[in-house]
Design a protein around this motif. Structure first.
Motif, PDB file in Angstrom:
ATOM      1  N   TRP A  28      -4.472 -10.706   0.992  1.00 42.91           N
ATOM      2  CA  TRP A  28      -4.458  -9.597   0.028  1.00 42.91           C
ATOM      3  C   TRP A  28      -5.340  -9.874  -1.183  1.00 42.91           C
ATOM      4  N   GLU A  29      -5.761 -11.108  -1.374  1.00 43.66           N
ATOM      5  CA  GLU A  29      -6.465 -11.473  -2.607  1.00 43.66           C
ATOM      6  C   GLU A  29      -7.713 -10.626  -2.865  1.00 43.66           C
ATOM      7  N   ASN A  30      -8.423 -10.288  -1.836  1.00 43.32           N
ATOM      8  CA  ASN A  30      -9.664  -9.513  -2.027  1.00 43.32           C
ATOM      9  C   ASN A  30      -9.532  -8.063  -1.596  1.00 43.32           C
ATOM     10  N   HIS A  31      -8.286  -7.618  -1.358  1.00 40.96           N
ATOM     11  CA  HIS A  31      -8.070  -6.254  -0.902  1.00 40.96           C
ATOM     12  C   HIS A  31      -6.879  -5.640  -1.619  1.00 40.96           C
ATOM     13  N   ASP A  32      -6.976  -4.382  -1.884  1.00 38.99           N
ATOM     14  CA  ASP A  32      -5.858  -3.626  -2.426  1.00 38.99           C
ATOM     15  C   ASP A  32      -4.948  -3.264  -1.259  1.00 38.99           C
ATOM     16  N   ILE A  33      -3.709  -3.710  -1.320  1.00 37.73           N
ATOM     17  CA  ILE A  33      -2.759  -3.472  -0.231  1.00 37.73           C
ATOM     18  C   ILE A  33      -2.655  -1.984   0.108  1.00 37.73           C
ATOM     19  N   ASN A  34      -2.770  -1.138  -0.890  1.00 42.86           N
ATOM     20  CA  ASN A  34      -2.689   0.308  -0.666  1.00 42.86           C
ATOM     21  C   ASN A  34      -3.884   0.857   0.105  1.00 42.86           C
ATOM     22  N   GLU A  35      -4.981   0.133   0.062  1.00 36.76           N
ATOM     23  CA  GLU A  35      -6.196   0.583   0.749  1.00 36.76           C
ATOM     24  C   GLU A  35      -6.221   0.157   2.213  1.00 36.76           C
TER      25      GLU A  35
END
Length: 74
Positions: A28-35
């Motif tokens: 998740w560090e480089n990504h928005d969980i909602n995306e």
């Protein structure tokens, strides 16, 4: 043949070198969980969601399972 489901924690994967979702340096560090992990994210950008999960899966193919994973597979 009986079918079973096994629920494990992230530790069983982390031992193999698979990044967990929430640890430092995790997925998740480089990504928005909602995306990348919601129906709304899929509706907005299915290509991004597929890229995220395909990338994670491809990394797994390069790793070796631990003895714990082998026991689950056998």
């Amino acid at each position: 043949m009986k079918k079973i489901v096994v629920f494990t924690g992230a530790g069983i994967s982390a031992e193999s070198g698979i990044k967990t979702f929430r640890d430092s340096g995790g997925l998740w560090e480089n990504h928005d969980i909602n995306e990348v992990a919601t129906p709304e994210g899929w509706k907005k950008n299915p290509a991004l969601v597929l890229e995220f999960y395909i990338s994670a899966a491809n990394k797994c193919w390069k790793l070796n399972p631990t003895k714990h994973t082998r026991r689950l597979l056998n």
